[in-house]
Enzyme design. Structure first.
Site, PDB file in Angstrom:
ATOM      1  N   GLY A  45       3.323  13.985  47.826  1.00  0.00           N
ATOM      2  CA  GLY A  45       2.903  13.083  48.891  1.00  0.00           C
ATOM      3  C   GLY A  45       1.955  12.035  48.346  1.00  0.00           C
ATOM      4  CD  GLN A  50      -3.693  10.073  47.732  1.00  0.00           C
ATOM      5  OE1 GLN A  50      -2.639  10.200  48.351  1.00  0.00           O
ATOM      6  NE2 GLN A  50      -4.065  10.928  46.788  1.00  0.00           N
ATOM      7  CB  CYS A  92      -5.761  15.798  46.101  1.00  0.00           C
ATOM      8  SG  CYS A  92      -5.839  14.114  46.766  1.00  0.00           S
ATOM      9  CG  LEU A  93      -0.882  12.871  43.351  1.00  0.00           C
ATOM     10  CD1 LEU A  93       0.158  11.829  43.732  1.00  0.00           C
ATOM     11  CD2 LEU A  93      -0.532  13.529  42.016  1.00  0.00           C
ATOM     12  CG  HIS A 134      -3.090  16.677  51.304  1.00  0.00           C
ATOM     13  ND1 HIS A 134      -3.778  17.523  50.451  1.00  0.00           N
ATOM     14  CD2 HIS A 134      -3.104  15.458  50.705  1.00  0.00           C
ATOM     15  CE1 HIS A 134      -4.209  16.828  49.405  1.00  0.00           C
ATOM     16  NE2 HIS A 134      -3.801  15.575  49.524  1.00  0.00           N
ATOM     17  CD  GLU A 135      -0.171  12.977  51.451  1.00  0.00           C
ATOM     18  OE1 GLU A 135      -1.054  12.098  51.305  1.00  0.00           O
ATOM     19  OE2 GLU A 135       0.132  13.781  50.561  1.00  0.00           O
ATOM     20  CG  HIS A 138      -5.377  11.324  51.563  1.00  0.00           C
ATOM     21  ND1 HIS A 138      -6.477  11.229  50.743  1.00  0.00           N
ATOM     22  CD2 HIS A 138      -4.534  12.179  50.941  1.00  0.00           C
ATOM     23  CE1 HIS A 138      -6.297  12.003  49.674  1.00  0.00           C
ATOM     24  NE2 HIS A 138      -5.125  12.591  49.769  1.00  0.00           N
TER      25      HIS A 138
HETATM   26  O1  GNR Z   1       1.092  16.294  44.998  1.00  0.00           O
HETATM   27  C1  GNR Z   1       0.452  16.916  45.853  1.00  0.00           C
HETATM   28  N1  GNR Z   1       0.621  18.261  45.942  1.00  0.00           N
HETATM   29  C2  GNR Z   1       0.103  19.022  46.977  1.00  0.00           C
HETATM   30  C3  GNR Z   1       0.116  20.396  46.825  1.00  0.00           C
HETATM   31  C4  GNR Z   1      -0.361  21.207  47.809  1.00  0.00           C
HETATM   32  C5  GNR Z   1      -0.852  20.656  48.970  1.00  0.00           C
HETATM   33  C6  GNR Z   1      -0.896  19.289  49.135  1.00  0.00           C
HETATM   34  C7  GNR Z   1      -0.413  18.466  48.138  1.00  0.00           C
HETATM   35  S1  GNR Z   1      -0.428  16.752  48.358  1.00  0.00           S
HETATM   36  C8  GNR Z   1      -0.514  16.212  46.719  1.00  0.00           C
HETATM   37  C9  GNR Z   1      -0.338  14.711  46.635  1.00  0.00           C
HETATM   38  C10 GNR Z   1      -1.521  14.018  47.248  1.00  0.00           C
HETATM   39  O2  GNR Z   1      -2.620  14.024  46.781  1.00  0.00           O
HETATM   40  N2  GNR Z   1      -1.328  13.437  48.393  1.00  0.00           N
HETATM   41  O3  GNR Z   1      -2.330  12.842  49.036  1.00  0.00           O
HETATM   42 NI    NI Z   2      -4.134  13.866  48.341  1.00  0.00          NI
END
Ligand code: GNR
Ligand code: NI
Length: 175
Positions: A45, A50, A92-93, A134-135, A138
Site C-alpha cells: 500500500g 508518503q 510501513c514504507l 493503515h492507509e 496516513h
Molecule cells: O508495505 C506495507 N506492508 C504492510 C504490512 C502490514 C501492514 C500494513 C502494511 S502497509 C505497508 C506499506 C505502507 O507503508 N503503506 O502506507
Molecule cells: Ni505506511
C-alpha cells in the site's frame, strides 16, 4: 515515475490530507506514480502523503506479483463500518526495517471514488482490511507507531534518526 518516500518522523506525515475535489488526469497521473513507487518499494500500500502530496489518495495491492493481484486505487476513502478485532504485524514504507503488532478491526467496509470518479463500496478482510486501515490513517496524519506504547515509538524514532543520518552521509560521500 517512481517518487521518493518520506521517512518518519516528517512534518508532512503528521498533517491531514485534503479531499480530492475532482478525479481528473492529474489525479490519475499521481495514482500511476504511486503504483510504480509502491511496487518498486515492495509494498502492499501507499498513501499520497508518503510521497509528499497532501491529498486523500491511496493505492493498495494486498497480493502483489500473484495471480490474485488486485491493484486498488481509492480516492477520498472512508471507512463506514468495522467488525471484530484482530492483531497484525505491520510495517510501513516510511519506517523501513521495523515491524510491530497493531490492534485493528478485522473487517472494514470502505467507500471511495475509483479513478473514473465512480463511487465504490468494498467490504474487506485479511491483509486488505489492515492495509485500508493503515492507509486511511496516513491520510489523517497517523502512522502505525502512533498506536504503540511511547517507549516502542521512541525506540523506533531513534532508529529512524540514525537511518536518516546514515543515508545523508551516504549521499554526501557518493556526491
Ligand atoms: O508495505 C506495507 N506492508 C504492510 C504490512 C502490514 C501492514 C500494513 C502494511 S502497509 C505497508 C506499506 C505502507 O507503508 N503503506 O502506507
Ligand atoms: Ni505506511
Amino acid at each position: 515515475m517512481v517518487r521518493d518516500i518520506l521517512i518518519w518522523p516528517d512534518p508532512i506525515l503528521k498533517q491531514k490530507a485534503k479531499p480530492v475535489a475532482k478525479v481528473d488526469d492529474s489525479v490519475r497521473a499521481l495514482v500511476k506514480d504511486m503504483f510504480e513507487t509502491m511496487y518498486a518499494a515492495d509494498g502492499v500500500g501507499l498513501a499520497a502523503p508518503q510521497v509528499g502530496v497532501l491529498q486523500r489518495i491511496v493505492v493498495i495491492d494486498a497480493s502483489p506479483r500473484q495471480p490474485e493481484s488486485q491493484p486498488l486505487a481509492m480516492i477520498n476513502p472512508r471507512i463506514i463500518a468495522t467488525e471484530g478485532e484482530t492483531t497484525y504485524t505491520e510495517g510501513c514504507l516510511s519506517i523501513p526495517g521495523e515491524a510491530e503488532d497493531v490492534d485493528r478491526a478485522a473487517i472494514v467496509t470502505v467507500t471511495f471514488l475509483d479513478v473514473e470518479g465512480q463511487e465504490q463500496t468494498l467490504r474487506c478482510d485479511g491483509l486488505l482490511s489492515i492495509a485500508v486501515q493503515h492507509e486511511t490513517d496516513h491520510l489523517d496524519g497517523t502512522v502505525y507507531v502512533d498506536h504503540l506504547s511511547t517507549l516502542k515509538r521512541e525506540i523506533i524514532r531513534r532508529k529512524m534518526k540514525r537511518l536518516k543520518t546514515s543515508r545523508a552521509e551516504d549521499a554526501a560521500s557518493s556526491a
